[in-house]
Scaffold this motif. Sequence first.
Motif, PDB file in Angstrom:
ATOM      1  N   ASN A 181      22.241 -37.590   3.063  1.00  0.00           N
ATOM      2  CA  ASN A 181      23.637 -37.099   2.744  1.00  0.00           C
ATOM      3  C   ASN A 181      24.602 -37.916   4.297  1.00  0.00           C
ATOM      4  OD1 ASN A 181      24.359 -35.959   0.718  1.00  0.00           O
ATOM      5  ND2 ASN A 181      23.810 -33.334   1.888  1.00  0.00           N
ATOM      6  N   ASN A 182      25.941 -38.798   4.386  1.00  0.00           N
ATOM      7  CA  ASN A 182      26.439 -39.439   4.928  1.00  0.00           C
ATOM      8  C   ASN A 182      27.407 -39.212   5.281  1.00  0.00           C
ATOM      9  OD1 ASN A 182      27.533 -41.407   7.149  1.00  0.00           O
ATOM     10  ND2 ASN A 182      28.802 -42.010   5.317  1.00  0.00           N
ATOM     11  N   ASP A 183      27.112 -37.293   6.572  1.00  0.00           N
ATOM     12  CA  ASP A 183      28.495 -36.764   6.659  1.00  0.00           C
ATOM     13  C   ASP A 183      29.125 -36.615   7.736  1.00  0.00           C
ATOM     14  OD1 ASP A 183      26.059 -34.837   4.991  1.00  0.00           O
ATOM     15  OD2 ASP A 183      25.943 -33.578   7.474  1.00  0.00           O
ATOM     16  N   LEU A 184      30.427 -36.423   7.463  1.00  0.00           N
ATOM     17  CA  LEU A 184      31.486 -37.314   8.688  1.00  0.00           C
ATOM     18  C   LEU A 184      32.668 -35.725   8.239  1.00  0.00           C
ATOM     19  CD1 LEU A 184      32.721 -40.246   6.245  1.00  0.00           C
ATOM     20  CD2 LEU A 184      31.314 -40.030   8.666  1.00  0.00           C
ATOM     21  N   LEU A 185      33.021 -35.999  10.350  1.00  0.00           N
ATOM     22  CA  LEU A 185      33.356 -35.029  10.359  1.00  0.00           C
ATOM     23  C   LEU A 185      34.981 -35.611  10.826  1.00  0.00           C
ATOM     24  CD1 LEU A 185      33.876 -32.119  10.552  1.00  0.00           C
ATOM     25  CD2 LEU A 185      33.121 -32.189  12.975  1.00  0.00           C
ATOM     26  N   GLY A 186      36.573 -35.037  10.636  1.00  0.00           N
ATOM     27  CA  GLY A 186      37.316 -35.231  10.594  1.00  0.00           C
ATOM     28  C   GLY A 186      37.849 -34.311  11.315  1.00  0.00           C
TER      29      GLY A 186
END
Length: 259
Positions: free
Chosen positions: A106-111
């Motif tokens: 997955n392309n995990d992202l955290l904002g």
Amino acid sequence: MNKLNLLLLSLSLGMVATTASAGIVTLYDQDFENPNGFVNGFGSGYDDLSQQQVNDLYGGQQGLTFAQANTVETAFLTGTEAFNTGYKDPSVTGGNYAIGMLSSVNNDLLGMSFGFSLGTNDFFNLGIDVSSLGLSGGSGAPFSDGSAPEFKFTLYSDKGLDGLGSGSILGQYFLTGTASALNTLDWTRGLFSFDASGDNDGNVTLQIDLLSGGYAVLDNILITSSDTPTVSVPEPSTIALLGLGLLGLGFARRKKVLG
């Protein structure tokens, strides 16, 4: 006192004076040691992880909200679930919990969304620790691919909050850690100053993206604002490293004590 010590002392005093005059304001200081309702292995097949949303565990602490894409999760570092002993942490930096991300599958992202007025402070400063991590337990789930983790940090000038980042990009930095043994945490500290003078509504979002390494964790986030940059990246000389260490009057991060 020899000449070298006198030189180092004078440099350190100069750095302290510069830092103290920079008008540093702490916006966020998070070691992830107090998750709200952490559940081991929730939905992940891994006893040392929880797939609960980061915002469910940490949202609202110090007024910050999180957004995420895919399975950004919380890792339990010190319980016996991982490798039956917990992860080794020779520098005692990680404490009990850290935030884990995938670079592949997955392309995990955290904002991380901030609503504040910078006032006369134009710089948004980030301090963060990162480490590779090899997961134990379960089958078919992601794990470290043996390469060094590389993180990308992007600061967006948002038109609203609670997202992964939108609007113009105010700045971007990269941080590469080391490829440690699967059961060992080897932390790399990153210190960055973003020029946020292009933001005009007081809303910014920091987006964190793991680009490589398979799986890695981040911890000990410190966000400050200042009227001048508090760090220069990178400066690998001994004197520069001393200067970075002496940012303690307004920017250094304490090591966590295991609970």
